[in-house]
Scaffold this active site. Structure first.
Site, PDB file in Angstrom:
ATOM      1  N   LYS A  41     -11.868   5.598 -12.815  1.00  0.00           N
ATOM      2  CA  LYS A  41     -11.660   6.982 -13.792  1.00  0.00           C
ATOM      3  C   LYS A  41     -11.135   6.584 -14.949  1.00  0.00           C
ATOM      4  O   LYS A  41     -11.348   7.162 -16.092  1.00  0.00           O
ATOM      5  CB  LYS A  41     -11.032   8.004 -12.889  1.00  0.00           C
ATOM      6  CG  LYS A  41     -10.919   9.220 -13.308  1.00  0.00           C
ATOM      7  CD  LYS A  41     -10.433  10.161 -12.254  1.00  0.00           C
ATOM      8  CE  LYS A  41      -9.405   9.730 -11.377  1.00  0.00           C
ATOM      9  NZ  LYS A  41      -8.050   9.882 -11.891  1.00  0.00           N
ATOM     10  N   ARG A 120      -4.437  17.659  -9.616  1.00  0.00           N
ATOM     11  CA  ARG A 120      -4.769  16.920  -8.385  1.00  0.00           C
ATOM     12  C   ARG A 120      -4.646  17.722  -7.110  1.00  0.00           C
ATOM     13  O   ARG A 120      -5.080  17.431  -6.062  1.00  0.00           O
ATOM     14  CB  ARG A 120      -3.194  15.807  -8.136  1.00  0.00           C
ATOM     15  CG  ARG A 120      -3.845  14.648  -8.190  1.00  0.00           C
ATOM     16  CD  ARG A 120      -2.510  13.726  -8.042  1.00  0.00           C
ATOM     17  NE  ARG A 120      -2.688  12.318  -7.902  1.00  0.00           N
ATOM     18  CZ  ARG A 120      -2.489  11.464  -8.916  1.00  0.00           C
ATOM     19  NH1 ARG A 120      -2.516  11.695 -10.239  1.00  0.00           N
ATOM     20  NH2 ARG A 120      -2.666  10.057  -8.621  1.00  0.00           N
ATOM     21  N   ARG A 159     -10.040  -6.595  -5.606  1.00  0.00           N
ATOM     22  CA  ARG A 159      -9.060  -6.707  -6.773  1.00  0.00           C
ATOM     23  C   ARG A 159      -7.898  -7.886  -6.310  1.00  0.00           C
ATOM     24  O   ARG A 159      -7.665  -7.719  -5.146  1.00  0.00           O
ATOM     25  CB  ARG A 159      -8.399  -5.386  -6.994  1.00  0.00           C
ATOM     26  CG  ARG A 159      -9.145  -4.473  -8.142  1.00  0.00           C
ATOM     27  CD  ARG A 159      -8.183  -3.394  -8.453  1.00  0.00           C
ATOM     28  NE  ARG A 159      -9.086  -2.197  -8.998  1.00  0.00           N
ATOM     29  CZ  ARG A 159      -8.624  -1.145  -9.285  1.00  0.00           C
ATOM     30  NH1 ARG A 159      -7.318  -0.903  -8.925  1.00  0.00           N
ATOM     31  NH2 ARG A 159      -9.453  -0.268  -9.640  1.00  0.00           N
ATOM     32  N   ARG A 192      -2.706  -6.712  -3.943  1.00  0.00           N
ATOM     33  CA  ARG A 192      -1.739  -5.644  -3.634  1.00  0.00           C
ATOM     34  C   ARG A 192      -1.805  -4.965  -2.382  1.00  0.00           C
ATOM     35  O   ARG A 192      -3.045  -4.804  -2.016  1.00  0.00           O
ATOM     36  CB  ARG A 192      -1.864  -4.738  -5.020  1.00  0.00           C
ATOM     37  CG  ARG A 192      -0.933  -5.044  -5.954  1.00  0.00           C
ATOM     38  CD  ARG A 192      -0.896  -4.040  -7.293  1.00  0.00           C
ATOM     39  NE  ARG A 192      -1.609  -2.795  -6.753  1.00  0.00           N
ATOM     40  CZ  ARG A 192      -2.005  -1.888  -7.698  1.00  0.00           C
ATOM     41  NH1 ARG A 192      -2.014  -2.284  -9.097  1.00  0.00           N
ATOM     42  NH2 ARG A 192      -2.611  -0.965  -7.403  1.00  0.00           N
ATOM     43  N   ARG A 203      -5.417   6.247   1.741  1.00  0.00           N
ATOM     44  CA  ARG A 203      -5.298   6.894   0.494  1.00  0.00           C
ATOM     45  C   ARG A 203      -6.774   7.616   0.385  1.00  0.00           C
ATOM     46  O   ARG A 203      -6.450   8.845  -0.469  1.00  0.00           O
ATOM     47  CB  ARG A 203      -5.315   5.632  -0.896  1.00  0.00           C
ATOM     48  CG  ARG A 203      -4.075   4.913  -0.823  1.00  0.00           C
ATOM     49  CD  ARG A 203      -3.929   3.805  -1.799  1.00  0.00           C
ATOM     50  NE  ARG A 203      -4.447   3.970  -3.484  1.00  0.00           N
ATOM     51  CZ  ARG A 203      -4.863   2.872  -3.931  1.00  0.00           C
ATOM     52  NH1 ARG A 203      -4.855   1.985  -3.648  1.00  0.00           N
ATOM     53  NH2 ARG A 203      -5.049   3.500  -5.607  1.00  0.00           N
TER      54      ARG A 203
HETATM   55  P1  AMP Z   1      -1.689   7.918 -11.404  1.00  0.00           P
HETATM   56  O1  AMP Z   1      -1.798   6.919 -12.288  1.00  0.00           O
HETATM   57  O2  AMP Z   1      -2.429   9.086 -11.689  1.00  0.00           O
HETATM   58  O3  AMP Z   1      -2.206   7.372 -10.093  1.00  0.00           O
HETATM   59  O4  AMP Z   1      -0.238   8.523 -11.151  1.00  0.00           O
HETATM   60  C1  AMP Z   1       0.736   7.667 -10.759  1.00  0.00           C
HETATM   61  C2  AMP Z   1       1.755   8.550  -9.886  1.00  0.00           C
HETATM   62  O5  AMP Z   1       2.313   9.412 -10.585  1.00  0.00           O
HETATM   63  C3  AMP Z   1       1.306   9.322  -8.602  1.00  0.00           C
HETATM   64  O6  AMP Z   1       1.410   8.468  -7.473  1.00  0.00           O
HETATM   65  C4  AMP Z   1       2.183  10.220  -8.432  1.00  0.00           C
HETATM   66  O7  AMP Z   1       3.373  10.124  -7.972  1.00  0.00           O
HETATM   67  C5  AMP Z   1       2.459  10.853  -9.827  1.00  0.00           C
HETATM   68  N1  AMP Z   1       1.335  11.766 -10.481  1.00  0.00           N
HETATM   69  C6  AMP Z   1       0.776  11.627 -11.442  1.00  0.00           C
HETATM   70  N2  AMP Z   1      -0.258  12.682 -11.476  1.00  0.00           N
HETATM   71  C7  AMP Z   1       0.532  13.434 -10.712  1.00  0.00           C
HETATM   72  C8  AMP Z   1      -0.060  14.815 -10.263  1.00  0.00           C
HETATM   73  N3  AMP Z   1      -1.069  15.538 -11.133  1.00  0.00           N
HETATM   74  N4  AMP Z   1       0.601  15.539  -9.265  1.00  0.00           N
HETATM   75  C9  AMP Z   1       1.460  15.053  -8.337  1.00  0.00           C
HETATM   76  N5  AMP Z   1       1.795  13.642  -8.765  1.00  0.00           N
HETATM   77  C10 AMP Z   1       1.227  12.881  -9.785  1.00  0.00           C
END
Ligand code: AMP
Length: 247
Positions: A41, A120, A159, A192, A203
């Site tokens: 994405k 989310r 990865r 990782r 996940r």
């Molecule tokens: P991402 O890069 O989108 O995987 O986001 C990294 C981390 O940021 C996630 O594991 C959450 O801790 C937090 N995060 C990002 N976007 C959201 C969201 N829309 N709702 C809740 N937590 C978020």
């Protein structure tokens, strides 16, 4: 034309201005990108941003960027969010929404937007709908990148990440010249923990519980555009562009 913008207003907050004005576009696209971890994405957001000129707005990027600000440059909401992120948990909806509301100027920006990582949860989607309605902004579509779980596991578990410079390789799709060694800096490559098959399944289960219901939410609103996430990144991008132009 290069569209790699500094996104200061998004990454640092409303007290900061983007270095460049919004691009002059024929059509400002306002899209949400959905997809399980591993579907690519983030890459698609960047490719689409280049083509459509719409700004790539990732909530995860805001939290990561906030780590580099001083305590007083961060809002109280941001300080709270970082505590959750450090513990590896999802940030609570109220905190995320406060952060997005502070950045509403990025949603009204004349260049359009590509939301990545937000919403989310259905509660976040409902709140976003209200924010956009208040600003009299309509979403053009919600791109849902889809891939069978077996392929996601294969992509993620292949990865390898450099322990020194964090460059990412893949055992079959992007192998390093020497097995286990980074092409760029010579650092050791590791798998990782969060891309081991057992972690991926956890996940995916979490994603299915909190984020997958969003596809149903947007399907009912006739905004959902399903994009098979197979093939090269450019093929996937072109599939999405064709679906948008046809819609
Ligand atoms: P991402 O890069 O989108 O995987 O986001 C990294 C981390 O940021 C996630 O594991 C959450 O801790 C937090 N995060 C990002 N976007 C959201 C969201 N829309 N709702 C809740 N937590 C978020």
């Amino acid at each position: 034309m290069s569209t790699v913008r500094d996104r200061a207003a998004w990454l640092k907050g409303p007290a900061f201005q983007c270095a460049e004005p919004p691009p002059a576009v024929n059509r400002a696209w306002r899209l949400i990108l959905l997809g399980a971890p591993g579907v690519g994405k983030g890459t698609q957001a960047e490719l689409l941003s280049s083509r459509l000129q719409a700004c790539h707005l990732s909530t995860g990027d805001v939290f990561r960027a906030a780590k580099n600000l001083t305590e007083c440059e961060r809002s109280p909401a941001m300080n709270a969010a970082l505590d959750f992120m450090r513990r590896g948990e999802l940030v609570p909806d109220t905190t995320v929404l406060e952060m997005v509301r502070e950045r509403v100027g990025c949603l009204t920006c004349g260049g359009g937007f590509l939301l990545d990582g937000f919403p989310r949860t259905v509660a976040q989607a409902e709140a976003l709908q209200q924010i956009l309605a208040e600003q009299e902004i309509k979403l053009d579509g919600v791109l849902s990148y889809e891939l069978p779980i077996a392929e996601i596991v294969e992509r993620l578990s292949g990865r390898r990440t450099c322990t020194k410079c964090k460059a990412v390789f893949h055992v079959t799709a992007r192998p390093p010249r020497r097995e286990g060694v980074c092409d760029g800096c010579g650092g050791a490559l590791i798998q990782r923990e969060d891309v081991r098959p057992e972690s991926i399944r956890v996940r995916m289960a979490e994603y299915a519980k909190s984020t997958a219901p969003l596809t149903e939410y947007y399907r009912r609103q006739k905004l959902l555009v399903r994009i098979p996430a197979t093939g090269t990144p450019e093929e996937i991008r072109d599939r999405a562009l064709a679906a948008l132009q046809g819609g």
